[in-house]
Design a protein around this motif. Structure first.
Motif, PDB file in Angstrom:
ATOM      1  N   ILE A 321       0.989  -1.346   0.017  1.00  0.00           N
ATOM      2  CA  ILE A 321       0.064   0.116   0.073  1.00  0.00           C
ATOM      3  C   ILE A 321       0.760   1.164  -0.032  1.00  0.00           C
ATOM      4  N   ILE A 322       0.173   2.102  -0.602  1.00  0.00           N
ATOM      5  CA  ILE A 322       0.918   3.709  -0.496  1.00  0.00           C
ATOM      6  C   ILE A 322       0.162   4.538   0.567  1.00  0.00           C
ATOM      7  N   LEU A 323       0.792   5.194   1.457  1.00  0.00           N
ATOM      8  CA  LEU A 323      -0.049   6.237   2.420  1.00  0.00           C
ATOM      9  C   LEU A 323       0.219   7.550   1.808  1.00  0.00           C
ATOM     10  N   LYS A 324      -0.862   8.347   1.638  1.00  0.00           N
ATOM     11  CA  LYS A 324      -0.766   9.578   1.231  1.00  0.00           C
ATOM     12  C   LYS A 324      -2.029  10.405   2.091  1.00  0.00           C
ATOM     13  N   SER A 325      -1.670  11.727   2.034  1.00  0.00           N
ATOM     14  CA  SER A 325      -2.626  12.665   2.642  1.00  0.00           C
ATOM     15  C   SER A 325      -3.878  13.039   1.857  1.00  0.00           C
ATOM     16  N   LYS A 326      -5.042  12.689   2.460  1.00  0.00           N
ATOM     17  CA  LYS A 326      -6.181  13.126   1.855  1.00  0.00           C
ATOM     18  C   LYS A 326      -6.658  14.595   1.852  1.00  0.00           C
ATOM     19  N   GLU A 327      -6.046  15.439   2.324  1.00  0.00           N
ATOM     20  CA  GLU A 327      -6.314  16.821   2.539  1.00  0.00           C
ATOM     21  C   GLU A 327      -5.255  17.738   2.006  1.00  0.00           C
ATOM     22  N   LYS A 328      -5.231  18.805   1.258  1.00  0.00           N
ATOM     23  CA  LYS A 328      -4.322  19.260   0.317  1.00  0.00           C
ATOM     24  C   LYS A 328      -3.105  19.857   1.154  1.00  0.00           C
ATOM     25  N   ASN A 329      -3.225  20.285   2.448  1.00  0.00           N
ATOM     26  CA  ASN A 329      -2.176  21.007   2.944  1.00  0.00           C
ATOM     27  C   ASN A 329      -1.991  20.440   4.398  1.00  0.00           C
ATOM     28  N   SER A 330      -2.467  19.242   4.619  1.00  0.00           N
ATOM     29  CA  SER A 330      -2.406  18.359   5.877  1.00  0.00           C
ATOM     30  C   SER A 330      -1.222  17.744   6.044  1.00  0.00           C
ATOM     31  N   LEU A 331      -0.726  17.282   7.221  1.00  0.00           N
ATOM     32  CA  LEU A 331       0.531  16.520   7.536  1.00  0.00           C
ATOM     33  C   LEU A 331       0.459  15.697   8.613  1.00  0.00           C
ATOM     34  N   CYS A 332       1.124  14.469   8.657  1.00  0.00           N
ATOM     35  CA  CYS A 332       0.830  13.560   9.578  1.00  0.00           C
ATOM     36  C   CYS A 332       2.527  12.869   9.706  1.00  0.00           C
ATOM     37  N   ALA A 333       2.926  12.848  10.934  1.00  0.00           N
ATOM     38  CA  ALA A 333       4.370  12.267  11.331  1.00  0.00           C
ATOM     39  C   ALA A 333       4.145  11.119  12.059  1.00  0.00           C
ATOM     40  N   VAL A 334       5.054  10.086  11.119  1.00  0.00           N
ATOM     41  CA  VAL A 334       4.856   8.731  11.385  1.00  0.00           C
ATOM     42  C   VAL A 334       6.159   7.931  11.284  1.00  0.00           C
ATOM     43  N   SER A 335       6.425   7.033  12.122  1.00  0.00           N
ATOM     44  CA  SER A 335       7.679   6.146  11.978  1.00  0.00           C
ATOM     45  C   SER A 335       7.536   5.237  10.837  1.00  0.00           C
ATOM     46  N   THR A 336       8.844   4.624  10.163  1.00  0.00           N
ATOM     47  CA  THR A 336       8.988   3.936   9.060  1.00  0.00           C
ATOM     48  C   THR A 336       9.560   2.319   9.871  1.00  0.00           C
ATOM     49  N   ALA A 337       9.581   1.391   8.984  1.00  0.00           N
ATOM     50  CA  ALA A 337       9.954   0.175   9.477  1.00  0.00           C
ATOM     51  C   ALA A 337      11.520   0.163   9.697  1.00  0.00           C
ATOM     52  N   ASP A 338      12.162   1.086   9.150  1.00  0.00           N
ATOM     53  CA  ASP A 338      13.832   1.347   9.630  1.00  0.00           C
ATOM     54  C   ASP A 338      13.994   2.016  10.861  1.00  0.00           C
ATOM     55  N   SER A 339      13.086   2.221  11.724  1.00  0.00           N
ATOM     56  CA  SER A 339      13.194   2.786  13.062  1.00  0.00           C
ATOM     57  C   SER A 339      13.217   1.390  14.096  1.00  0.00           C
ATOM     58  N   CYS A 340      14.098   1.253  14.570  1.00  0.00           N
ATOM     59  CA  CYS A 340      14.330   0.100  15.483  1.00  0.00           C
ATOM     60  C   CYS A 340      13.817   0.564  16.787  1.00  0.00           C
ATOM     61  N   ASP A 341      13.812   1.932  17.131  1.00  0.00           N
ATOM     62  CA  ASP A 341      13.151   2.232  18.611  1.00  0.00           C
ATOM     63  C   ASP A 341      11.601   2.533  18.437  1.00  0.00           C
ATOM     64  N   HIS A 342      11.331   2.762  17.124  1.00  0.00           N
ATOM     65  CA  HIS A 342       9.725   2.951  17.028  1.00  0.00           C
ATOM     66  C   HIS A 342       9.392   2.089  15.795  1.00  0.00           C
ATOM     67  N   PRO A 343       9.326   0.553  16.059  1.00  0.00           N
ATOM     68  CA  PRO A 343       8.972  -0.201  14.896  1.00  0.00           C
ATOM     69  C   PRO A 343       7.795  -0.054  14.483  1.00  0.00           C
ATOM     70  N   LEU A 344       7.247  -0.587  13.288  1.00  0.00           N
ATOM     71  CA  LEU A 344       5.878  -0.943  13.150  1.00  0.00           C
ATOM     72  C   LEU A 344       5.510  -2.410  13.559  1.00  0.00           C
ATOM     73  N   ILE A 345       4.316  -2.688  13.825  1.00  0.00           N
ATOM     74  CA  ILE A 345       3.887  -3.846  14.328  1.00  0.00           C
ATOM     75  C   ILE A 345       2.747  -4.391  13.545  1.00  0.00           C
ATOM     76  N   ILE A 346       2.748  -5.723  13.268  1.00  0.00           N
ATOM     77  CA  ILE A 346       1.540  -6.593  12.540  1.00  0.00           C
ATOM     78  C   ILE A 346       0.915  -7.229  13.702  1.00  0.00           C
ATOM     79  N   LYS A 347      -0.259  -7.172  13.987  1.00  0.00           N
ATOM     80  CA  LYS A 347      -0.827  -8.050  14.902  1.00  0.00           C
ATOM     81  C   LYS A 347      -1.886  -8.962  14.043  1.00  0.00           C
ATOM     82  N   ILE A 348      -1.796 -10.476  14.477  1.00  0.00           N
ATOM     83  CA  ILE A 348      -2.451 -11.252  13.560  1.00  0.00           C
ATOM     84  C   ILE A 348      -3.081 -12.161  14.719  1.00  0.00           C
ATOM     85  N   GLN A 349      -4.477 -12.337  14.338  1.00  0.00           N
ATOM     86  CA  GLN A 349      -5.314 -13.336  15.132  1.00  0.00           C
ATOM     87  C   GLN A 349      -5.589 -14.663  14.501  1.00  0.00           C
TER      88      GLN A 349
END
Length: 351
Positions: A321-349
């Motif tokens: 998937i590709i994440l993009k803003s839905k609003e013209k001038n908005s902004l959202c700060a996130v971590s990427t998978a290359d951060s070891c201190d703030h990793p992405l997490i996949i939860k599987i049931q």
């Protein structure tokens, strides 16, 4: 990063941890409401040799501080920190008079400073080719395989915003480098991760309109939306080694991706399906895949953006998937998978 604490943030309760007979270094198995549930991190959370969770604290012996990473041994005394694994060592020396805090990382260290800039030096036992772009720095063991990465994280301002942090490097000798981490604004804290590289369970990269022929494959953060420095920025991601993640656990009932979110930004993001191959090293704004239909809704949960990715596990081929803003001038700060201190997490049931 404390993996169990992050699971508690997501689930809302103390996890009931199960034994993983497969001893998978990337995942923690739990039981939730009688259902087996796996939390799979984008980086390993168990040490390779002892299969123990990585500690956030130094062990102090005879004036030295010691820690164990996933496959690294780390020693800290005075201004000098040494990281070592079976490939090579890296020696880091913090700046003289530099006011900073050094903490153990998942496979190296994290450095924090409330100063206007964060400075340190680094040298290795062997010379390596360098890959850098002002946002991240890597010493390459092979063409697409780093030995070590240096990645600044987002700089926190006094009013709660997270803004870009940059890295200047200067090479001295054959194996030595000087680093300066800085931000364009007065910030509360600067930080950087220095890690001996390990494979990730999520492949991702940022692309940006202001630099259409450059991506940030090793960068640890993304500012998704409209920025002064990057123009519009987007984040592409896909899963890696799906079969290894799922080993021995049965049929998937539901899978969710949790992406760490930072600061006061409230911009609404969309997650759109990618329907063609792309490359974390070479794909840029100028040749990024076309946007497909919206793949899943994104909701905010306890400091994470949550996305249902069950389809990414169950259907092949899947290009992510590709994440993009839905609003013209908005902004959202996130971590990427290359951060070891703030990793992405996949939860599987599981069923």
């Amino acid at each position: 990063m404390n993996a169990v604490k992050e699971i508690k943030k997501i689930s809302g309760k103390e996890p009931e941890i199960l034994t993983d007979e497969w001893r998978n270094q990337y995942r923690i198995l739990t039981c939730e409401n009688g259902t087996k549930t796996a939390y799979i991190f984008s980086v390993p959370v168990f040490a390779y040799d002892t299969y123990s969770l990585i500690s956030e604290e130094w062990e102090k012996i005879d004036g030295f501080r010691y820690s164990r990473g996933i496959n690294s041994k780390n020693v800290y005394k005075g201004r000098k920190i040494t990281l070592e694994n079976f490939i090579d060592f890296a020696e880091i020396r913090t700046g003289k008079g530099q006011d900073c805090v050094v903490k153990p990382g998942m496979n190296g260290i994290n450095i924090f400073s409330d100063s206007s800039e964060l400075c340190f030096e680094l040298k290795t036992g062997y010379p390596y080719p360098v890959k850098e772009n002002g946002l991240s720095f890597a010493l390459m063991e092979a063409k697409h395989l780093p030995f070590l990465t240096v990645t600044p994280f987002l700089s926190e301002t006094r009013d709660g915003r997270f803004v870009p942090a940059f890295i200047d490097t200067r090479e001295w000798g054959e194996r030595g480098y000087s680093f300066r981490i800085y931000s364009g604004e007065k910030q509360v804290r600067l930080s950087a991760e220095i890690n001996l590289y390990l494979p990730k369970t999520v492949f991702d990269t940022t692309v940006e309109a202001e630099n259409p022929d450059r991506n940030n494959v090793y960068g640890s953060y993304a500012l998704i939306g409209k920025t002064d420095r990057f123009g519009e920025q987007r984040l592409l991601l896909r899963l890696n080694n799906t079969e290894v993640m799922l080993n021995g656990l049965g049929n998937v009932l539901k899978a969710e991706l949790y992406i760490p979110k930072f600061g006061i930004y409230k911009g609404e993001l969309g997650a759109y399906k990618i329907s063609e191959p792309w490359c974390t090293f070479n794909t840029c704004w100028s040749d990024m895949p076309a946007l497909g239909r919206e793949a899943t809704a994104l909701t905010e949960v306890n400091g994470y953006l949550k996305a249902d990715i069950t389809g990414m596990l169950c259907f092949h081929p899947n290009y992510g998937i590709i994440l993009k803003s839905k609003e013209k001038n908005s902004l959202c700060a996130v971590s990427t998978a290359d951060s070891c201190d703030h990793p992405l997490i996949i939860k599987i049931q599981y069923e």
